[in-house]
Design a protein around this motif. Structure first.
Motif, mmCIF file in Angstrom:
data_model
loop_
_atom_site.group_PDB
_atom_site.id
_atom_site.type_symbol
_atom_site.label_atom_id
_atom_site.label_comp_id
_atom_site.label_asym_id
_atom_site.label_seq_id
_atom_site.Cartn_x
_atom_site.Cartn_y
_atom_site.Cartn_z
ATOM 1 N N ARG A 150 0.847 -1.182 0.000
ATOM 2 C CA ARG A 150 0.000 0.000 0.000
ATOM 3 C C ARG A 150 0.894 1.246 0.000
ATOM 4 O O ARG A 150 1.955 1.262 0.625
ATOM 5 N N LEU A 151 0.438 2.267 -0.690
ATOM 6 C CA LEU A 151 1.171 3.530 -0.760
ATOM 7 C C LEU A 151 0.179 4.661 -0.550
ATOM 8 O O LEU A 151 -0.923 4.644 -1.105
ATOM 9 N N TYR A 152 0.571 5.638 0.268
ATOM 10 C CA TYR A 152 -0.311 6.753 0.593
ATOM 11 C C TYR A 152 0.394 8.084 0.345
ATOM 12 O O TYR A 152 1.606 8.216 0.571
ATOM 13 N N ARG A 153 -0.389 9.065 -0.110
ATOM 14 C CA ARG A 153 0.081 10.454 -0.164
ATOM 15 C C ARG A 153 -0.419 11.159 1.095
ATOM 16 O O ARG A 153 -1.576 10.993 1.484
ATOM 17 N N PHE A 154 0.454 11.945 1.703
ATOM 18 C CA PHE A 154 0.099 12.669 2.923
ATOM 19 C C PHE A 154 0.645 14.080 2.828
ATOM 20 O O PHE A 154 1.798 14.284 2.436
ATOM 21 N N TYR A 155 -0.200 15.070 3.150
ATOM 22 C CA TYR A 155 0.271 16.454 3.189
ATOM 23 C C TYR A 155 0.769 16.723 4.604
ATOM 24 O O TYR A 155 -0.007 16.984 5.511
ATOM 25 N N LYS A 156 2.084 16.671 4.760
ATOM 26 C CA LYS A 156 2.689 16.946 6.064
ATOM 27 C C LYS A 156 2.684 18.452 6.316
ATOM 28 O O LYS A 156 3.176 19.228 5.507
ATOM 29 N N PRO A 157 2.143 18.874 7.456
ATOM 30 C CA PRO A 157 2.214 20.300 7.796
ATOM 31 C C PRO A 157 3.553 20.623 8.463
ATOM 32 O O PRO A 157 4.318 19.719 8.826
ATOM 33 N N THR A 158 3.825 21.882 8.656
ATOM 34 C CA THR A 158 4.999 22.269 9.438
ATOM 35 C C THR A 158 4.719 21.983 10.914
ATOM 36 O O THR A 158 3.582 21.806 11.328
ATOM 37 N N GLY A 159 5.779 21.923 11.707
ATOM 38 C CA GLY A 159 5.619 21.782 13.148
ATOM 39 C C GLY A 159 5.555 20.361 13.660
ATOM 40 O O GLY A 159 5.272 20.146 14.844
ATOM 41 N N CYS A 160 5.823 19.371 12.810
ATOM 42 C CA CYS A 160 5.856 17.986 13.281
ATOM 43 C C CYS A 160 7.040 17.267 12.651
ATOM 44 O O CYS A 160 7.533 17.655 11.591
#
Length: 297
Positions: A120-130
């Motif tokens: 399985r492969l996922y796209r994720f929008y990582k925000p700043t601050g983590c």
């Protein structure tokens, strides 16, 4: 709901409407807020689920088997063995030089390893601050605090530093992770970066020849000016190595201060109109097509 930021791939003319997917299908996504600090999810490798039926076959290195099961990359697993976190039939391993036909007797952090049935492969929008890590000794927020709890155990393909946002790919297959990260496979990482300072077109063009900074050699970098306004400018930058903080270090080297850094593409995958903290599974046929082009080395 979290603040919806403008689509980072907007054009200089101010049109911030994102392009739709090529196949015209609507995106399936979630937009989760971070869990409270007292509700941090367990590390994905520490599964308490009893192992599924393990197929047997020709003996393979334990690191390869665990990578295929999604525990981590081969390098991650070798590090875990050094830390005494992996055992076989109750005996803690001290070396990765072990061939097995299955993971039936293998535990990670004392827990059985569940077999992954399909990649399985996922796209994720990582925000700043983590942080792009499974756990942080200082207790800072990580991407796993933001991901929906019903996802399988996942590892990241590459990393984004705390102050960088944008496309982060996650998979349950450590071998796919390794193949996509290998510099030899030359998958392009695409960024939009807002910089402050005197943007010199010749300095940007010179990056195509590579640059050495404090003894570290960075390969060819393609950098173009997308839009300029006063002392600020938006640049489009393509790299293939993805070394630690590469874009920030190179920009600083040519006298530019990074104000915002967004990854908008990795290999054939784009950020598109995914919202901040949004998650979307990549269709299986696209994953199969990618794997056929990326033999691990």
């Amino acid at each position: 709901m979290g603040e919806r930021r403008p689509y980072p791939g907007r054009r200089p003319d101010g049109d911030e409407r994102p392009s739709r997917r090529a196949d015209g299908r609507p995106s399936r996504r979630t937009d989760e807020r971070p869990a409270r600090s007292d509700e941090r999810p367990a590390r994905r490798a520490e599964s308490s689920v009893a192992p599924a039926t393990h197929r047997t076959g020709a003996p393979q290195r334990i690191a390869k088997l665990l990578a295929r099961a999604g525990v981590g990359s081969r390098r991650d697993i070798e590090r875990m063995i050094e830390e005494g976190r992996i055992a076989v039939s109750g005996t803690v391993l001290t070396s990765p030089a072990l061939n097995l036909t299955s993971l039936a007797a293998v535990t990670v952090d004392g827990n059985p390893v569940a077999v992954t049935s399909a990649t399985r492969l996922y796209r994720f929008y990582k925000p700043t601050g983590c942080l792009t890590t499974a756990r942080d000794p200082k207790g800072r927020a990580t991407i796993y605090d933001l991901l929906p709890k019903d996802l399988p155990r996942l590892v990241t393909i590459g990393r984004l530093d705390m102050n960088t946002e944008g496309l982060l790919l996650l998979t349950n297959d450590g071998e796919l992770k390794r193949a996509m990260e290998l510099p030899a496979n030359a998958l392009v990482r695409r960024y939009r970066v807002r910089v402050f300072g005197n943007v010199n077109a010749r300095s940007l063009e010179a990056l195509a020849e590579g640059v050495t900074i404090e003894g570290v050699r960075y390969g060819s970098i393609n950098a173009d000016i997308e839009h300029k306004s006063g002392a600020y400018a938006w640049l489009v930058i393509n790299i293939t190595e993805g070394k630690n903080r590469e874009v920030r270090k190179v920009m600083e080297h040519i006298g530019l201060q990074v104000a915002r850094l967004i990854r908008v593409g990795y290999g054939p995958f784009e950020l598109e109109d995914l919202p901040v903290r949004g998650v979307e599974q990549v269709p299986d046929d696209l994953v199969s097509r990618l794997r056929s082009r990326l033999p691990a080395k």
